[in-house]
Design a protein around this motif. Structure first.
Motif, PDB file in Angstrom:
ATOM      1  N   GLY A   3     -21.615 -22.726 -51.484  1.00 33.47           N
ATOM      2  CA  GLY A   3     -20.198 -22.541 -51.748  1.00 33.47           C
ATOM      3  C   GLY A   3     -19.965 -21.710 -52.994  1.00 33.47           C
ATOM      4  O   GLY A   3     -20.880 -21.306 -53.701  1.00 33.47           O
ATOM      5  N   THR A   4     -18.715 -21.426 -53.259  1.00 34.05           N
ATOM      6  CA  THR A   4     -18.304 -20.740 -54.471  1.00 34.05           C
ATOM      7  C   THR A   4     -17.236 -21.603 -55.122  1.00 34.05           C
ATOM      8  O   THR A   4     -16.778 -22.577 -54.541  1.00 34.05           O
ATOM      9  N   PRO A   5     -16.783 -21.279 -56.349  1.00 35.21           N
ATOM     10  CA  PRO A   5     -15.726 -22.079 -56.957  1.00 35.21           C
ATOM     11  C   PRO A   5     -14.469 -22.144 -56.108  1.00 35.21           C
ATOM     12  O   PRO A   5     -13.701 -23.087 -56.211  1.00 35.21           O
ATOM     13  N   ASP A   6     -14.209 -21.127 -55.283  1.00 38.70           N
ATOM     14  CA  ASP A   6     -12.991 -21.097 -54.479  1.00 38.70           C
ATOM     15  C   ASP A   6     -13.214 -21.568 -53.060  1.00 38.70           C
ATOM     16  O   ASP A   6     -12.274 -21.990 -52.387  1.00 38.70           O
ATOM     17  N   VAL A   7     -14.418 -21.458 -52.551  1.00 44.29           N
ATOM     18  CA  VAL A   7     -14.710 -21.828 -51.178  1.00 44.29           C
ATOM     19  C   VAL A   7     -15.769 -22.925 -51.176  1.00 44.29           C
ATOM     20  O   VAL A   7     -16.907 -22.681 -51.588  1.00 44.29           O
ATOM     21  N   PRO A   8     -15.430 -24.136 -50.764  1.00 43.76           N
ATOM     22  CA  PRO A   8     -16.427 -25.205 -50.766  1.00 43.76           C
ATOM     23  C   PRO A   8     -17.472 -24.985 -49.692  1.00 43.76           C
ATOM     24  O   PRO A   8     -17.270 -24.220 -48.744  1.00 43.76           O
ATOM     25  N   PRO A   9     -18.618 -25.635 -49.818  1.00 46.65           N
ATOM     26  CA  PRO A   9     -19.624 -25.534 -48.753  1.00 46.65           C
ATOM     27  C   PRO A   9     -19.125 -26.217 -47.496  1.00 46.65           C
ATOM     28  O   PRO A   9     -18.096 -26.905 -47.497  1.00 46.65           O
ATOM     29  N   ASP A  10     -19.861 -26.014 -46.393  1.00 48.66           N
ATOM     30  CA  ASP A  10     -19.494 -26.661 -45.142  1.00 48.66           C
ATOM     31  C   ASP A  10     -19.343 -28.165 -45.330  1.00 48.66           C
ATOM     32  O   ASP A  10     -20.107 -28.799 -46.062  1.00 48.66           O
ATOM     33  N   ARG A  11     -18.344 -28.715 -44.668  1.00 47.51           N
ATOM     34  CA  ARG A  11     -18.167 -30.161 -44.699  1.00 47.51           C
ATOM     35  C   ARG A  11     -19.314 -30.812 -43.939  1.00 47.51           C
ATOM     36  O   ARG A  11     -19.602 -30.442 -42.793  1.00 47.51           O
ATOM     37  N   PRO A  12     -19.978 -31.801 -44.537  1.00 46.44           N
ATOM     38  CA  PRO A  12     -21.123 -32.408 -43.855  1.00 46.44           C
ATOM     39  C   PRO A  12     -20.723 -33.350 -42.729  1.00 46.44           C
ATOM     40  O   PRO A  12     -21.547 -33.745 -41.918  1.00 46.44           O
TER      41      PRO A  12
END
Length: 437
Positions: A3-12
């Motif tokens: 992820g990035t500060p603006d885009v979270p990683p995939d929801r688990p």
């Protein structure tokens, strides 16, 4: 994918949002969230909810930041009976689509309310089937005043004057499409279907549009093609042209034809069943028989005669509802806190009540304030607000201007002073305007 500060990683995993059928286990009992698309419900339905709060719950109704109602303190085994009573009241039209009926709408003057009802019908019809949407995905219908735009929905419809056309887009930034007003609800449903197509095609797992990286976010061109295939004409626009506006303030709101609406707020977002029944009776006796729960934890009662509205507002104020922007309770909210939530570090509702009772009036220019029992900050408002967070050391009071910790052993008056200063400091407003210009 990182992820990035603006885009979270995939929801688990899937989201854990409660519904009317999937209850949440809290320390004070089960919790049910009853979705009210657009916040719309009849006086009869409101009476049914009050009955459920008294017979199954703790006698209160909590208003959420999406204009829904929550029942707390429910027995763990009440699911079947609760569902049956909600269906009988017309509050659970589809078991399969219960948690995707997330629709917020401008509560006044009412241009978009026919769209709300049609959008809800389409969501429950399953054509296309949107049951895969998360319980966080949000549809927003704005009358053009900007109150819903400020909530940053995933799919937004903004009514143009007269309601003959609407501007449709993903959120309110970037390109949009102008669509005919009668086709607006269908267009919004197809926009959500395009979002699900993106998830399927990219393998991403996201709950909301803004969680996708820019290169994967749904495009207006793809939406225009989807609309065209469904027989809906659209015109591309460089942007939605939306400007965020304030929500309706508590008080008497004028309306055409010698009628008006009453706007009130629930103290800390919570109403007793008696207060809720008073609202239902006022709507049925003096108004048009409808209540509109707002995303700002308030209720609007439309259709009252202008001559009697002030007296009815006085009655509601005497019952403990917030009826003026001068009230220190205006713009104040809190999570459940102890004893209902095991994660909370404090009884934030009791502490907030003590603080607000000792506070000077907030006033219409004061920032909203929200008390949270832990770092999750469940239910906090969007935009600019003062964060009052419980910590092991006391309460951390943070505004856009900075923050300070009020020690746990400090007198309640110290916390009240810190909160009042954070809500009204001129420097806060000046810096906020600079950052958002």
């Amino acid at each position: 994918m990182p992820g990035t500060p603006d885009v979270p990683p995939d929801r688990p995993r899937g989201d854990a949002c409660p519904g009317a059928l999937r209850l949440h286990a809290a320390d004070d009992g089960a919790l049910a969230r009853v979705r009210l698309p657009g916040g719309l419900l009849t006086a009869r339905q409101a009476e049914a909810l009050a009955g459920l709060a008294d017979t199954l719950g703790d006698g209160h109704l909590d208003l959420t930041s999406r204009g829904n109602v929550q029942l707390r303190g429910l027995p763990d085994d009440c699911g079947a009976g609760l569902g049956e009573r909600l269906r009988a009241a017309g509050l659970l039209p589809s078991d399969r689509h219960d948690r995707v009926r997330n629709v917020v709408a401008s509560p006044v003057p009412g241009l978009v309310h026919p769209w709300v009802r049609e959008l809800d019908r389409l969501l429950c019809s399953g054509e296309p089937d949107l049951s895969a949407l998360s319980g966080r995905f949000l549809f927003g219908l704005d009358d053009g005043c900007g109150d819903i735009v400020a909530l940053a929905p995933d799919v937004t419809l903004i009514a143009e004057p007269g309601g003959h056309h609407a501007r449709l887009g993903f959120g309110t930034d970037g390109p949009a499409l102008r669509v005919p007003g009668p086709a607006a609800p269908r267009a919004a449903v197809l926009a959500a279907a395009v979002f699900l197509d993106v998830l399927r095609d990219t393998g991403r797992r996201a709950w909301r549009v803004r969680e996708l990286p820019p290169e994967h976010r749904p495009g207006i061109d793809a939406l225009a093609r989807r609309l065209s295939a469904a027989g809906i004409t659209s015109t591309p626009l460089p942007h939605a042209g939306a400007t965020a506006g304030p929500p309706p303030a508590p008080g008497v709101l004028p309306a055409p034809g010698g009628r008006c609406a009453l706007s009130v707020h629930a103290p800390l977002g919570r109403l007793t069943s008696a207060q809720w029944r008073l609202l239902a009776r006022t709507a049925g006796r003096d108004g048009d028989g409808e209540l509109r729960v707002t995303p700002w934890r308030g209720v609007v009662l439309p259709g009252l005669p202008a001559a009697t509205a002030p007296a009815r507002l006085t009655e509601l104020g005497a019952a403990g509802l917030v009826t003026s922007t001068a009230s220190p309770w205006y713009g104040a909210g809190a999570c459940a806190g102890r004893p209902g939530c095991a994660k909370s570090l404090a009884d934030v509702r009791a502490d907030a009540a003590a603080c607000l009772t000792a506070s000077p009036p907030g006033g219409p220019g004061a920032l909203p304030v929200y008390w949270s029992g832990c770092e999750r900050r469940c239910g906090h408002p969007g935009g600019r607000w003062v964060d009052v967070l419980a910590t092991d050391a006391g309460y951390r009071v943070t505004s856009p201007d900075g923050g300070r910790t009020v020690p746990a052993a400090a007198p309640a008056a110290d916390l009240a002073t810190a909160v009042a200063r954070a809500r009204t400091t001129t420097r806060t407003h000046q810096r906020t305007r600079t950052r958002t210009a």
